[in-house]
Design an enzyme around this catalytic site. Structure first.
Site, mmCIF file in Angstrom:
data_model
loop_
_atom_site.group_PDB
_atom_site.id
_atom_site.type_symbol
_atom_site.label_atom_id
_atom_site.label_comp_id
_atom_site.label_asym_id
_atom_site.label_seq_id
_atom_site.Cartn_x
_atom_site.Cartn_y
_atom_site.Cartn_z
ATOM 1 N N SER A 227 -3.178 -29.058 11.992
ATOM 2 C CA SER A 227 -3.095 -27.943 11.049
ATOM 3 C C SER A 227 -2.892 -26.574 11.692
ATOM 4 O O SER A 227 -2.414 -25.660 11.038
ATOM 5 C CB SER A 227 -4.346 -27.901 10.168
ATOM 6 O OG SER A 227 -5.473 -27.505 10.908
ATOM 7 N N LYS B 184 -9.107 -21.755 10.985
ATOM 8 C CA LYS B 184 -7.907 -21.378 10.224
ATOM 9 C C LYS B 184 -7.671 -19.890 10.418
ATOM 10 O O LYS B 184 -8.502 -19.157 10.933
ATOM 11 C CB LYS B 184 -8.076 -21.661 8.727
ATOM 12 C CG LYS B 184 -8.386 -23.098 8.359
ATOM 13 C CD LYS B 184 -7.195 -24.003 8.453
ATOM 14 C CE LYS B 184 -7.578 -25.410 7.973
ATOM 15 N NZ LYS B 184 -6.770 -26.426 8.571
#
Length: 170
Positions: free
Chosen positions: A38, A81
């Site tokens: 990711s 993230k």
């Protein structure tokens, strides 16, 4: 008697080292492993990163920073993230382009152009909207049941990787 003094000196030294390590590990540093693709190409799968828990003691996360946090749908996990939306922002993805408050973000860190349209997301006060850099392969805020990361769930800011190689991350 001298031997007992030497032993006591060693015991004190070991106690001090253990206390320092515990304080640093529990108060200053945050350690996380990137388990998926990711965040590629910024941080590759399997990379271990280190951040500072104290990074946000006197300031708030800023757009573009990489944070370590407990995701709202899996609070026992740690995720890494990128912060996209700040409290009060409106985030919308239209044909793969991310807009914040109506302005397109320049995202030169993306692994590849993002596909799809999402949102709009209205970021509540005390919360953040986050996405992975490899948007087409990231299960991030766009897909979570509870979309926003609470300020209280943020554990720290990522500064560098230490495995498999040592490097600064921005």
């Amino acid at each position: 008697m001298k031997i007992w003094n030497e032993i006591w000196d060693y015991v004190k030294m070991i106690i001090i080292v253990v206390v320092v390590v515990l304080v640093v590990n529990n108060v200053v540093l945050i350690n996380a492993k990137i388990p998926s693709e990711s965040m590629e190409n910024t941080i590759m799968t399997g990379t271990r990163v280190m951040g500072l828990k104290c990074a946000y003691w006197f300031s708030e996360p800023e757009r573009g920073e990489l944070i370590v946090f407990h995701p709202p749908d899996e609070p026992e996990s740690l995720y890494v993230k990128r912060v996209i939306g700040l409290p009060g922002d409106t985030v919308e993805i239209i044909d793969g382009v991310t807009y914040v408050n109506g302005e397109a973000l320049e995202e030169d860190y993306l692994a590849e152009p993002m596909a799809g349209s999402y949102g709009p997301y209205h970021v509540p006060e005390g919360h953040y909207f986050v996405m992975g850099d490899n948007r087409n392969h990231s299960l991030d805020a766009r897909f979570w049941k509870n979309t926003y990361v609470s300020e209280d769930a943020i554990s720290g800011k990522v500064y560098f990787s230490y495995w498999p190689k040592l490097r600064w991350i921005s």
